[in-house]
Design a protein around this motif. Structure first.
Motif, short mmCIF file in Angstrom:
data_model
loop_
_atom_site.label_atom_id
_atom_site.label_comp_id
_atom_site.label_asym_id
_atom_site.label_seq_id
_atom_site.Cartn_x
_atom_site.Cartn_y
_atom_site.Cartn_z
N CYS A 167 0.82 -1.12 0.13
CA CYS A 167 0.04 -0.01 -0.08
C CYS A 167 0.63 1.25 0.09
CB CYS A 167 -0.91 0.04 1.26
SG CYS A 167 -2.23 -1.32 1.15
N THR A 168 0.59 2.38 -0.84
CA THR A 168 1.13 3.50 -0.73
C THR A 168 0.69 4.46 0.21
OG1 THR A 168 -0.20 3.86 -2.71
CG2 THR A 168 1.96 3.38 -3.21
N LEU A 169 -0.60 4.46 0.73
CA LEU A 169 -1.37 5.05 1.69
C LEU A 169 -2.02 4.06 2.56
CD1 LEU A 169 -1.93 7.90 2.81
CD2 LEU A 169 -4.07 7.71 1.37
N ALA A 170 -1.84 4.50 4.01
CA ALA A 170 -2.49 3.70 5.14
C ALA A 170 -2.87 4.56 5.93
CB ALA A 170 -1.50 2.75 5.77
N VAL A 171 -4.33 4.41 6.35
CA VAL A 171 -5.00 5.35 7.23
C VAL A 171 -5.95 4.61 8.17
CG1 VAL A 171 -6.82 7.23 7.28
CG2 VAL A 171 -5.51 6.97 5.25
N GLY A 172 -5.48 5.03 9.32
CA GLY A 172 -5.99 4.18 10.62
C GLY A 172 -7.23 4.99 11.15
N ALA A 173 -8.38 4.17 11.44
CA ALA A 173 -9.59 4.81 12.10
C ALA A 173 -9.29 4.80 13.53
CB ALA A 173 -10.53 4.07 11.69
N SER A 174 -9.32 6.23 14.11
CA SER A 174 -9.08 6.31 15.42
C SER A 174 -9.95 7.52 16.04
CB SER A 174 -7.67 6.60 15.74
OG SER A 174 -7.40 6.90 16.97
N SER A 190 -0.89 2.23 -7.25
CA SER A 190 -1.44 2.72 -5.96
C SER A 190 -2.33 1.82 -5.31
CB SER A 190 -2.14 3.80 -6.26
OG SER A 190 -1.30 4.91 -6.66
N ARG A 191 -2.34 1.74 -3.81
CA ARG A 191 -3.11 0.95 -2.91
C ARG A 191 -3.33 1.75 -1.69
NH1 ARG A 191 -3.33 -1.16 -7.06
NH2 ARG A 191 -3.55 -3.32 -7.73
N VAL A 192 -4.67 1.77 -1.46
CA VAL A 192 -4.88 2.64 -0.10
C VAL A 192 -5.58 1.56 0.81
CG1 VAL A 192 -6.42 4.47 0.81
CG2 VAL A 192 -5.27 4.52 -1.22
N ALA A 193 -4.94 1.52 2.06
CA ALA A 193 -5.58 0.74 3.15
C ALA A 193 -6.43 1.50 4.10
CB ALA A 193 -4.42 0.01 3.78
N CYS A 221 0.68 4.11 10.26
CA CYS A 221 -0.31 4.67 9.10
C CYS A 221 -0.09 6.18 8.96
CB CYS A 221 -1.69 4.75 9.81
SG CYS A 221 -2.64 3.19 10.16
N HIS A 222 0.11 6.49 7.79
CA HIS A 222 0.21 7.70 7.22
C HIS A 222 -0.64 8.80 8.01
CE1 HIS A 222 1.96 5.32 3.72
NE2 HIS A 222 2.70 6.05 3.64
N ALA A 223 -1.75 8.46 8.27
CA ALA A 223 -2.75 9.54 8.74
C ALA A 223 -3.90 8.65 9.50
CB ALA A 223 -3.31 10.32 7.81
N HIS A 224 -4.49 9.47 10.15
CA HIS A 224 -5.72 9.03 10.88
C HIS A 224 -6.95 9.55 10.64
CE1 HIS A 224 -2.69 8.32 14.53
NE2 HIS A 224 -2.25 7.42 13.67
#
Length: 245
Positions: A74-81, A110-113, A131-134
């Motif tokens: 993945c090129t972007l990982a975003v965590g739910a928080s 590209s892959r987004v998680a 994760c890159h962002a939350h």
């Protein structure tokens, strides 16, 4: 765009919740489901019932031992928080995340998680720092707890709305500057920590959140592959210089 979005569930404890997530995904046209160390059986009567016709996503879901494995490409990982609990991290609303998705999903590589934690405790700080962002869903402060499938439904809906908004837009030229996938970033962080220890800049016994802060910096910067090659080259040259002293 929707084909390049992966829903990642960590440590899910109830098969019905996995089924509910599959239904939410299929409603919005998402199909890439990854399960990290699930604490329950995946294919059960309850999960199939809750999937309500989307049980094919349960059968084709990938299962991983770690978050790193699940988001390696993945090129972007975003965590739910609900919040950033130790070190402040880039925080997005679901709509802000959706606005970024067309650009993030443009390149074929590209892959987004979109990463979701356990029903009882969410994501750990270590997982959030990968994760890159939350992303934070702004629920009612007096009753903020969301069912896992409901949380996935919110982000899946915003993803679909972003995709629909792009259908009539003119295509944007592809770029040759590929972003670094997650597995390469993790190798860089390992190399960086090893080098900093070698030159006695970093003491693992007294970390003072150094690596977490550096991780936040590089995840925010979103390095491209050529830039990563330069950074790795600098570390290698630094190690060689240190060996000569």
């Amino acid at each position: 765009m929707l084909e390049r979005i992966r829903i990642v569930l960590i440590g899910t404890s109830h098969p019905g919740n996995i089924g509910g997530v599959a239904r939410a995904m299929h409603n919005m046209g998402l199909a890439d489901l990854a399960l990290v160390a699930p604490r329950c059986e995946i294919i059960t009567q309850d999960s199939i019932s809750r999937a309500s016709g989307a049980d094919h996503l349960l059968h084709q879901a990938s299962v991983h031992a770690t978050l790193e494995d699940a988001v390696a490409d993945c090129t972007l990982a975003v965590g739910a928080s609900a919040r950033s609990r130790t070190l402040p991290w880039p925080m997005l609303t679901p709509r802000e995340l959706a606005d970024r998705l067309p650009g993030e999903c443009q390149a074929s590589t590209s892959r987004v998680a979109l990463v979701f934690g356990r029903e009882d405790s969410g994501l750990t700080n270590a997982e959030l720092q990968r994760c890159h962002a939350h992303v934070h869903i702004p629920t009612n402060a007096d009753f903020s707890s969301l069912n896992l499938a409901a949380a996935v439904q919110v982000l899946a809906y915003e993803s679909r709305m972003a995709w629909l908004s792009q259908q009539d837009a003119a295509p944007t030229p592809d770029t040759d500057d590929e972003l670094v996938p997650h597995e390469e970033l993790e190798r860089y962080f390992e190399h960086l920590e090893r080098t900093l220890i070698t030159i006695e800049f970093h003491d693992p016994a007294q970390p003072r959140q150094l690596m977490a802060r550096l991780r936040r910096l590089y995840l925010r910067a979103r390095p491209e592959k050529m830039e990563m090659n330069i950074l790795r080259g600098i570390l290698t040259a630094t190690e060689k210089s240190a060996d000569k002293q």
